[in-house]
Design a protein around this motif. Sequence first.
Motif, PDB file in Angstrom:
ATOM      1  N   THR A  70      -2.219  23.665  95.392  1.00 24.35           N
ATOM      2  CA  THR A  70      -2.317  23.651  93.922  1.00 24.35           C
ATOM      3  C   THR A  70      -2.542  22.265  93.346  1.00 24.35           C
ATOM      4  N   THR A  71      -2.847  21.265  94.180  1.00 29.62           N
ATOM      5  CA  THR A  71      -2.942  19.884  93.676  1.00 29.62           C
ATOM      6  C   THR A  71      -4.296  19.545  93.079  1.00 29.62           C
ATOM      7  N   GLY A  72      -5.225  20.499  93.095  1.00 30.47           N
ATOM      8  CA  GLY A  72      -6.537  20.235  92.524  1.00 30.47           C
ATOM      9  C   GLY A  72      -7.634  20.126  93.553  1.00 30.47           C
ATOM     10  N   THR A  75      -9.896  24.106  93.099  1.00 32.00           N
ATOM     11  CA  THR A  75      -9.676  24.324  91.669  1.00 32.00           C
ATOM     12  C   THR A  75      -9.336  25.783  91.389  1.00 32.00           C
ATOM     13  N   THR A  78      -3.033  28.131  91.376  1.00 27.60           N
ATOM     14  CA  THR A  78      -1.777  27.773  90.722  1.00 27.60           C
ATOM     15  C   THR A  78      -0.616  28.264  91.567  1.00 27.60           C
TER      16      THR A  78
END
Length: 495
Positions: A70-72, A75, A78
């Motif tokens: 979930t750190t990006g 994308t 969540t």
Amino acid sequence: MNKMKLTIIIMLFTSCVAAVYGQVTIGSNIPSNNGALLDLKQEKKDDGSANSSKGLLLPRVILTNPTDITTGDITGVTPANKDAHIGLTVYNIGNCPGVYVWTGSEWIKLGEPCIISQRPDAPLGTNGFFCLPSGSVELTASVNAGETVDWYAAASGGSPLTNGTGTLKFPTGTISSKTIYYAEARNTTTGAVSTARTAVVATFYDDESLIATTATPAETSGLNIWGDKVVVHAAKPGVYDSFISADFGAAGRWMTTNLAAWAYDAGVASPPTLTLGVDNSTDPRWCYPGISDTDWNDPTKLYNDNKHLGLLYNWPAATGNQNLSMQNQSQGTPDDNTSTPVQGICPNGWHVPSDKEWTDLENEIIRNTTEYADVSSNIDPGDNSKLVSYDEDDRRFGNTTTHGAAMKSTCLVAGQSQVGNSRPPFQNGFSVPLVGTAGSGAILTIGNTASLWSSSNVDFAGATAWRRGVVNLTNRVSRVDVGKDLLSTVRCVKN
């Protein structure tokens, strides 16, 4: 006809549903094998031999955290939906490259095991400065333990610069204009690099772009509304070039770069004629600073490289012949002209400082030296024992004063052998460059002295005026009376 259309529509819909919910082959029109939802093949081969000459190209990503999806890096994922992504397969092009599958709690590399290292934070960079017209800067950056820095010319891509691989200090080589470099952190064990590069700037000390607050000519001539901010004052075409000013406490707001004005501003009634020349005249004269004796009329020799060196003026030009007093206007005398400011060559709303105002400024710098110079303590310990006197004769030459270094620029001018420790103008330093003087047909003492006019007359003959002087070999500030025909620097103070 309508019944036929309806039949066709139903047939098409049925086939679409079958295509969506059935088994799919990509690469050919051959039916899928029974156990496959998605079958990629170009030929029907049931014996286990090659059935295609092409492969499956996985999406390429950069994974930075081995236990968090979930750190990006991916994308749209969540904490609420991360379990729905169990089985997600990607090709990592970052540290430990290869094919990875998300298990719900970590990324697992297929094949040879490898642990993804979290990417370093971006470095903290320190800008560097050089003296015009050109110079070399050593830029620095700091990173966490176990990391180093690679230096680049661009914010992304490219190869490290020469002498810029694996070093916290980067020498720029000789540059003559503002240049931006980019520092990227790298883990020395895993090779993981920071997600972003840090811009680190190498520029000249008088760079106006470093100052956030600006003023138009109309604002420059108005009220002093800037508080303690450093301000860039825009040029007024045909009258004066841009300049920088700073607040000096009780001494007021002063220019921290030398004035360069070619004409009197509109506030000077019936201004005299300004003439380019160094002929010891008592009529208004001005000239360019220069390196050799004959450079006084040539802006390309020194002025064009740094307009903040200003122009040189004799006293009639500096004051615009507005002060015709024959009285001694020294600080501490009844005729001290501080209450009757002389605009002279200064912009509207500014004036040439009086003898007393110069002492006000000096004492402000002596009391609060650390605010204006790169020093660790103030010259005055707090008991006023080091302040300069307001008595007319106590410091006529200033041989015992020591605050000259705090007022002098750190930059050499034409072979100067000693520099000051004033902060640069963008950090509210007074920063006087030793541009010398002019007279008797020549440039004088370039790189050795700076002479700064006051608006105060000295003798009853009207031949001399007070000025302040700094030199390269000592840290004193001299207060002497000199002939009004000597061409010197002007620093204006705000009304």
